[in-house]
Design a protein around this motif. Structure first.
Motif, mmCIF file in Angstrom:
data_model
loop_
_atom_site.group_PDB
_atom_site.id
_atom_site.type_symbol
_atom_site.label_atom_id
_atom_site.label_comp_id
_atom_site.label_asym_id
_atom_site.label_seq_id
_atom_site.Cartn_x
_atom_site.Cartn_y
_atom_site.Cartn_z
ATOM 1 N N GLY A 111 0.857 -1.367 0.017
ATOM 2 C CA GLY A 111 -0.248 0.006 -0.123
ATOM 3 C C GLY A 111 0.785 0.986 -0.063
ATOM 4 N N SER A 112 0.245 2.478 0.236
ATOM 5 C CA SER A 112 0.791 3.830 0.319
ATOM 6 C C SER A 112 1.296 4.146 1.747
ATOM 7 C CB SER A 112 -0.023 4.964 -0.444
ATOM 8 O OG SER A 112 -1.356 4.896 0.121
ATOM 9 N N ILE A 113 1.984 5.230 1.847
ATOM 10 C CA ILE A 113 2.044 5.848 2.923
ATOM 11 C C ILE A 113 0.854 6.602 3.097
ATOM 12 C CG2 ILE A 113 3.652 7.636 4.068
ATOM 13 C CD1 ILE A 113 5.991 6.979 2.296
ATOM 14 N N PRO A 114 0.345 6.421 4.273
ATOM 15 C CA PRO A 114 -1.000 7.165 4.686
ATOM 16 C C PRO A 114 -1.148 8.498 4.790
ATOM 17 C CG PRO A 114 -0.449 5.227 6.250
ATOM 18 C CD PRO A 114 0.648 5.453 5.373
ATOM 19 N N ALA A 115 -1.829 9.310 4.382
ATOM 20 C CA ALA A 115 -1.757 10.717 4.302
ATOM 21 C C ALA A 115 -1.762 11.202 5.609
ATOM 22 C CB ALA A 115 -3.050 11.202 3.391
ATOM 23 N N SER A 116 -2.327 10.516 6.718
ATOM 24 C CA SER A 116 -2.242 10.881 7.867
ATOM 25 C C SER A 116 -0.968 10.984 8.629
ATOM 26 C CB SER A 116 -3.173 9.936 8.815
ATOM 27 O OG SER A 116 -2.323 8.737 8.780
ATOM 28 N N LEU A 165 11.376 3.576 6.249
ATOM 29 C CA LEU A 165 10.544 2.536 5.534
ATOM 30 C C LEU A 165 10.794 1.796 4.504
ATOM 31 C CD1 LEU A 165 7.239 4.957 5.138
ATOM 32 C CD2 LEU A 165 7.580 3.392 7.065
ATOM 33 N N GLN A 166 12.268 1.967 4.390
ATOM 34 C CA GLN A 166 13.048 1.072 3.319
ATOM 35 C C GLN A 166 12.907 -0.414 3.407
ATOM 36 O OE1 GLN A 166 14.554 2.440 6.019
ATOM 37 N NE2 GLN A 166 16.320 1.616 6.244
ATOM 38 N N GLY A 167 12.959 -1.014 2.119
ATOM 39 C CA GLY A 167 12.856 -2.327 2.149
ATOM 40 C C GLY A 167 11.382 -3.045 2.367
ATOM 41 N N ASN A 168 10.627 -2.474 1.806
ATOM 42 C CA ASN A 168 9.103 -3.024 1.858
ATOM 43 C C ASN A 168 8.714 -3.101 0.465
ATOM 44 O OD1 ASN A 168 7.855 -3.261 4.944
ATOM 45 N ND2 ASN A 168 9.276 -1.522 4.907
ATOM 46 N N ASN A 169 7.226 -3.385 0.321
ATOM 47 C CA ASN A 169 6.684 -3.287 -1.110
ATOM 48 C C ASN A 169 5.493 -2.278 -1.073
ATOM 49 O OD1 ASN A 169 7.862 -5.888 -1.926
ATOM 50 N ND2 ASN A 169 6.538 -6.854 -0.395
ATOM 51 N N LEU A 170 5.930 -1.152 -0.680
ATOM 52 C CA LEU A 170 5.138 -0.029 -0.537
ATOM 53 C C LEU A 170 5.181 0.692 -1.948
ATOM 54 C CD1 LEU A 170 6.273 1.645 2.716
ATOM 55 C CD2 LEU A 170 4.097 0.400 2.381
ATOM 56 N N SER A 171 4.009 1.262 -2.318
ATOM 57 C CA SER A 171 3.866 1.849 -3.844
ATOM 58 C C SER A 171 3.174 3.296 -3.533
ATOM 59 C CB SER A 171 3.319 0.745 -4.621
ATOM 60 O OG SER A 171 1.643 0.634 -4.066
ATOM 61 N N SER A 228 14.343 4.040 0.603
ATOM 62 C CA SER A 228 14.945 3.251 -0.346
ATOM 63 C C SER A 228 13.962 1.736 -0.567
ATOM 64 C CB SER A 228 15.998 2.968 -0.123
ATOM 65 O OG SER A 228 17.016 4.147 -0.057
ATOM 66 N N SER A 229 14.005 1.050 -1.813
ATOM 67 C CA SER A 229 13.794 0.080 -2.082
ATOM 68 C C SER A 229 12.263 -0.434 -1.806
ATOM 69 C CB SER A 229 14.742 -0.889 -1.284
ATOM 70 O OG SER A 229 16.117 -0.733 -1.551
ATOM 71 N N ASN A 230 11.409 0.576 -2.600
ATOM 72 C CA ASN A 230 10.229 0.024 -2.589
ATOM 73 C C ASN A 230 9.750 0.314 -3.801
ATOM 74 O OD1 ASN A 230 8.718 0.035 0.394
ATOM 75 N ND2 ASN A 230 10.211 1.653 0.501
ATOM 76 N N ASN A 231 8.425 0.208 -4.126
ATOM 77 C CA ASN A 231 7.996 0.776 -5.523
ATOM 78 C C ASN A 231 7.273 2.080 -5.694
ATOM 79 O OD1 ASN A 231 8.314 -2.252 -6.393
ATOM 80 N ND2 ASN A 231 6.666 -2.654 -5.060
ATOM 81 N N PHE A 232 7.912 3.158 -5.110
ATOM 82 C CA PHE A 232 7.524 4.298 -5.204
ATOM 83 C C PHE A 232 7.858 5.163 -6.221
ATOM 84 C CE2 PHE A 232 8.190 4.646 -0.331
ATOM 85 C CZ PHE A 232 7.009 4.265 -0.091
ATOM 86 N N GLU A 233 6.970 6.023 -6.719
ATOM 87 C CA GLU A 233 7.046 6.985 -7.905
ATOM 88 C C GLU A 233 7.353 8.151 -6.856
ATOM 89 O OE1 GLU A 233 7.730 7.741 -11.561
ATOM 90 O OE2 GLU A 233 7.074 5.703 -11.020
ATOM 91 N N PHE A 234 8.692 8.390 -6.888
ATOM 92 C CA PHE A 234 9.000 9.624 -5.829
ATOM 93 C C PHE A 234 9.246 10.817 -6.696
ATOM 94 C CE2 PHE A 234 11.558 12.172 -3.141
ATOM 95 C CZ PHE A 234 11.015 11.762 -1.863
ATOM 96 N N LEU A 240 17.034 7.374 -0.556
ATOM 97 C CA LEU A 240 16.146 7.247 -1.826
ATOM 98 C C LEU A 240 16.572 6.491 -3.063
ATOM 99 C CD1 LEU A 240 15.524 11.383 -2.278
ATOM 100 C CD2 LEU A 240 14.128 9.537 -0.794
ATOM 101 N N ARG A 241 17.187 5.374 -2.741
ATOM 102 C CA ARG A 241 17.559 4.345 -3.487
ATOM 103 C C ARG A 241 16.644 3.516 -3.930
ATOM 104 N NH1 ARG A 241 21.787 0.216 -4.007
ATOM 105 N NH2 ARG A 241 23.170 1.431 -2.639
ATOM 106 N N SER A 242 16.497 3.230 -5.127
ATOM 107 C CA SER A 242 15.348 2.353 -6.027
ATOM 108 C C SER A 242 13.888 3.174 -5.644
ATOM 109 C CB SER A 242 15.371 1.168 -5.416
ATOM 110 O OG SER A 242 16.580 0.448 -5.710
ATOM 111 N N CYS A 243 13.783 4.435 -5.938
ATOM 112 C CA CYS A 243 12.524 5.203 -5.834
ATOM 113 C C CYS A 243 12.205 5.827 -7.146
ATOM 114 C CB CYS A 243 12.772 6.425 -4.790
ATOM 115 S SG CYS A 243 12.575 5.964 -3.148
#
Length: 713
Positions: free
Chosen positions: A389-394, A406-412, A432-438, A457-460
Motif C-alpha cells: 500500500g501507500s504511505i498514509p496521508a495521516s 520505511l525502506q525495504g518493503n513493497n510500498l507503492s 529506499s527499495s520500495n515501489n514508489f514513484e518519488f 532514496l535508493r530505488s525510488c
C-alpha cells in the motif's frame, strides 16, 4: 494610633535586623567550617587536570572548578564552591559532583582527592581521564553511598576495592568506551570486571539500589546472588558478554523498575507471568537469546513505559496483540523478531509512543492510518518488512517526527516530497527499495526544507537529481543509487555538506560527464560511483575514505599516486574501466587494512603490486584482464587471509607458484591465459584446504594446457 504604627514598624525592623545577623552568623560559620586540608586537597586535585571542552559531551557541561579559588587573605570556604557539598555540623566535604566539567588528564591512586575520607557522594561522569585505571585508593571512601564514574574514559580492570564500599546504594561505571564509527552497535569497551569481582560486588554491596555496569567486559554468568538485592530499583548490564541463563527471580524483586540486559547474545532466559504488583518501568532484553513466548500477562505491567525485545528467540508467530494494552508505553522495539502478520489494531491505543520500531520482521498488510494519531512519535522504523500500500496521508500529522525508516518493503504509490513539509524536525528519512514513484519537484526548491543528516532514496524511480538537496548543509549519508537519473551531476552537488558527508552512493544510474579532480568532502568514508558512464580522470577522494567503488564506468588515464593517501582504505574497486599505466606500488602498502583489491578489466601494464607485508588483511585480489607481466611478487605469501586470487588474462611469466599452497584460506586461484610453466604436483599435496584452480599454462610453445578443477584435501 500613630504610636502603635511606629511600634509595629520598630518591631519589624528589629526582627529584620535579627534575621540578617543570624544569616551572616550562619554564613560566617560555614566560611570557618571548611577544613584547610580539604580545601588544599581540592585545589591540588583541580591543578592536576586541564579544562578541555572536548572532554565532556553533555549540552549542559561547564567547568565547575572555575569557581574554585581561595578568597583574599587566604581564607576560603570550599563549601561554597560549585559541585562541593559539606556537612553542616562538621564542615567536612561529603559530596563532590564534577560531572560534565570538561576535566581532562590522568587519574591515579596518589590523587589528593583520596584524602577526602569523609566523602559520601562522588560523581566524575562525562569527563576524560585519559584511559586511567580506576584507582584502588577508592577504598579510602568507606562512607561512600553514591559513586558515578560513567563515560569518563576509565580503562583496565575494575579494582576489587570497589566491592569493599559496603554502604554504596548507587554505583555507575557504565559507558567507558570508544565509539566505533563503522559499527556503532559494537563500541570498544575500556573496562573489564573479573567474574570473581562481579560475584564479590553483588554479595558485598547489599544496599544497592542502582547498579549500572553496561559496556563493561564481564564475560560471566549473572550471579544468582543478585536476586538477594532487595532494594534494587535499577539494573543495567547492556553489552557485557554475559552468558548462561538469566535468573528469573530477578523479575520478582519488589522494587525493580529498570532492567536492561541488551546485547548479550549468549544470555538465555524467558519472561515469566507478570502480575500487577510489578513496578517495572523499563524492560530491555533485546539482542539476547531469551526464548519462549511473550506472555499475554505482560499487559498487567501498568507502569511499563519502555519495552525492548528485539532480535530474541521468542516463538510468537504473530505480533502479540496484548502489547496494545500497555497504553503508557513510550518506547517499543520488537524488531528482528519472528513476529509476522499485520500490525494489530490494538496498537492504536499506544498513542504515547515516541519510539516505535518493528523492522526486519515479517509484517504484512498496509501501514495503518491510525498511526497519524501518534502525535508524540519521534522515531518510526518499519524497515525491511513486507508492507504494502501507500504511505498514509495521516503521516502529515506526525509533526514531531525526527526519524522515519520505511525502506525495504513493497510500498507503492506516488510520494511527493511536500508530504514531509510539516515534519520540520525530520532529519533521517529512509524510503529506499520500495515501489514508489518519488516526485521531488523543482517547485519546492525555494521552500523551507528541513536539514537532513540521513536521506535514503535508493530505488525510488527518481528521474532527475533532487534539486532540494542544494540547500542541505548537514548531510552525513546520501543514497540515490539504482534510480533512473541521467545527465551530469549538477555542479552545486560538490558544495553540498562539505564538512559532514561520510557516505555517498549514486551508483547504478545513467550519470555521465567528468567528475572533479579532487572529491571535496573532508570526512567522506564511502564513495560509490559504480555502474554509470562517468569518464575522464579518476577523481581523488579524501584520506578518510574506507570504501571506493567505481566499477563499470569509462574512466581513463593512470591511477594518481595521490590515491595512496587513503591509508585507511578497506575496499578498492576500480575494475571494468579504461584505466591504464602502471600500478602505483604504494597500493601494496595498503594491505594492513585493505580487504578487497579489484583492478580487473582495465589496461594496466608493468609489474604486479609489491610488497605485501605479513600484517596483510587482504581477502580478495583481482587483477585479471590487464597486461601485467613479469613474476608474481613472493610477498603474496604474506597474505595469509587471502581467499580469492584472480590473475587470469595477463602476461605473467613465471614458474608455477607452488609457494601459494601455503596460504591457509585460499579458495580460488585463477591463473589462465598467462605464461606460467613448471609442475603443479607439489601444490596438489599442499596443506589441507579446498580451493579452485583455473589456469591456462604453457608447457611448450605448441602445447597449451587449459585446466580448471577443484582440489579437496
Amino acid at each position: 494610633m500613630g504610636n502603635l504604627s511606629i511600634g509595629m514598624v520598630s518591631k519589624l525592623l528589629v526582627l529584620l535586623l535579627f534575621h540578617l545577623v543570624v544569616a551572616n552568623f550562619v554564613d560566617s560559620l560555614q566560611q570557618l567550617s571548611c577544613h584547610a586540608k580539604e580545601t588544599l586537597a581540592l585545589l591540588q586535585f583541580n591543578e592536576s587536570f586541564i579544562i578541555d571542552k572536548s572532554a565532556s559531551r553533555s549540552k549542559v557541561a561547564y567547568p565547575k572548578v572555575s569557581s574554585w579559588k581561595p578568597a583574599a587573605g587566604g581564607n576560603s570556604s570550599c563549601c561554597s564552591w560549585d559541585g562541593v557539598e559539606c556537612d553542616e555540623m562538621t564542615g567536612h566535604v561529603i559530596g563532590l559532583n564534577l560531572s560534565s566539567s570538561y576535566l581532562y588528564g590522568s587519574f591515579d591512586s596518589n590523587s589528593s582527592l583520596f584524602s577526602l575520607v569523609h566523602l559520601q557522594r562522588l560523581s566524575l561522569s562525562d569527563n576524560n581521564f585519559n584511559y586511567s585505571q580506576i584507582p584502588s585508593s577508592i577504598r579510602n571512601f568507606p562512607s561512600l553511598t553514591h559513586l558515578d564514574l560513567s563515560a569518563s574514559f576509565f580503562s583496565g580492570q575494575v579494582p576489587s576495592e570497589v566491592s569493599h564500599l559496603s554502604k554504596l546504594t548507587y554505583l555507575n561505571l557504565c559507558c567507558n568506551m570508544l565509539e566505533n564509527e563503522t559499527s556503532p552497535d559494537n563500541p570498544q569497551r575500556l573496562l573489564k570486571l573479573q567474574p570473581s569481582d562481579m560475584r564479590s560486588l553483588v554479595q558485598n554491596l547489599t544496599s544497592l539500589e542502582t547498579l549500572r555496569l553496561s559496556y563493561i567486559n564481564i564475560s560471566s554468568i549473572i550471579p544468582v546472588s543478585l536476586t538477594n538485592l532487595s532494594f534494587l530499583t535499577s539494573l543495567s548490564l547492556t553489552q557485557c558478554d554475559l552468558s548462561g541463563e538469566f535468573p528469573v527471580k530477578i523479575f520478582s524483586l519488589q522494587n525493580l523498575e529498570v532492567l536492561r540486559v541488551r546485547y548479550n547474545q549468549d544470555l538465555t532466559g524467558y519472561l515469566p507471568e507478570f502480575n500487577q504488583s510489578s513496578p517495572l518501568v523499563s524492560l530491555k532484553v533485546g539482542f539476547t537469546s531469551f526464548f519462549g513466548t511473550i506472555p499475554s500477562s505482560i499487559e498487567k505491567l501498568n507502569s511499563l513505559q519502555e519495552l525492548d525485545v528485539a532480535q530474541c528467540n521468542f516463538s510468537n508467530s504473530l505480533v502479540p496483540s496484548a502489547l496494545g494494552n500497555l497504553r503508557q508505553l513510550t518506547y517499543l522495539d520488537i524488531s528482528k523478531s519472528r513476529f509476522g502478520g499485520p500490525i494489530p489494531d490494538s496498537f492504536a491505543n499506544l498513542t504515547q509512543l515516541t519510539v516505535f520500531r518493528v523492522s526486519t520482521s515479517s509484517l504484512t498488510g498496509p501501514i495503518p492510518s491510525w498511526l497519524g494519531n501518534f502525535s508524540t512519535l519521534v522515531h518510526l522504523d518499519f524497515a525491511y518488512n513486507q508492507l504494502i500500500g501507500s504511505i498514509p496521508a495521516s503521516f502529515s500529522n506526525l509533526i514531531n517526527l525526527e526519524i522515519l525508516y520505511l525502506q525495504g518493503n513493497n510500498l507503492s504509490g506516488v510520494v511527493e516530497f511536500q508530504m514531509f513539509q510539516k515534519q520540520q524536525n525530520l532529519y533521517q528519512l529512509q524510503l529506499s527499495s520500495n515501489n514508489f514513484e518519488f516526485v521531488t519537484g523543482s517547485n519546492i526548491m525555494n521552500a523551507t526544507v528541513q536539514q537532513f543528516t540521513v536521506l535514503g532514496l535508493r530505488s525510488c524511480n527518481l528521474k532527475e537529481f533532487p534539486y532540494f538537496l542544494q540547500n542541505q548543509t548537514n548531510l552525513e549519508r546520501l543514497d540515490l543509487a539504482d534510480n533512473k537519473i541521467s545527465g551530469e551531476v549538477p555542479n552545486w552537488m560538490w558544495n553540498l555538506s562539505k564538512e559532514t558527508l561520510i557516505f555517498l552512493d549514486i551508483s547504478a544510474n545513467f550519470f555521465s560527464g567528468e567528475l572533479p579532480a579532487v572529491i571535496p568532502w573532508v570526512k567522506l568514508q564511502c564513495l560509490r560511483l559504480s555502474f554509470n558512464s562517468f569518464h575522464g580522470r579518476l577523481p581523488i577522494p579524501p584520506p578518510s575514505l574506507l570504501e571506493y567503488g567505481v566499477t563499470n564506468n569509462k574512466f581513463t588515464g593512470e591511477i594518481s599516486p595521490s590515491l595512496c593517501n587513503m591509508s585507511s582504505l578497506l575496499y578498492l574497486d576500480l575494475s571494468k574501466n579504461n584505466l591504464s599505466g602502471t600500478l602505483p606500488q604504494c597500493l601494496g602498502n595498503f594491505s594492513d587494512d585493505l580487504v578487497l583489491l579489484l583492478l580487473g578489466s582495465n589496461s594496466f601494464h608493468g609489474m604486479m603490486l609489491q610488497p605485501f607485508n605479513n600484517r596483510s588483511s587482504l581477502r580478495m585480489i583481482d587483477v585479471s584482464h590487464n597486461q601485467l607481466q613479469g613474476q608474481l611478487p613472493r610477498s603474496l605469501a604474506n597474505c595469509v587471509m587471502l581467499e580469492y586470487l584472480v590473475l587470469s588474462n595477463n602476461q605473467f611469466s613465471d614458474v608455477f607458484p607452488i609457494w601459494l599452497g601455503t596460504l591457509p584460506e585460499l579458495k580460488l586461484l585463477a591463473m589462465r591465459h598467462n605464461r606460467f610453466k613448471g609442475v603443479i604436483e607439489q601444490l596438489l599435496t599442499s596443506p589441507s584446504y579446498a580451493f579452485l584452480i583455473c589456469l591456462t599454462t604453457i608447457f611448450s610453445e605448441s602445447v597449451r594446457f587449459h585446466l580448471c578443477f577443484q582440489i579437496l584435501l
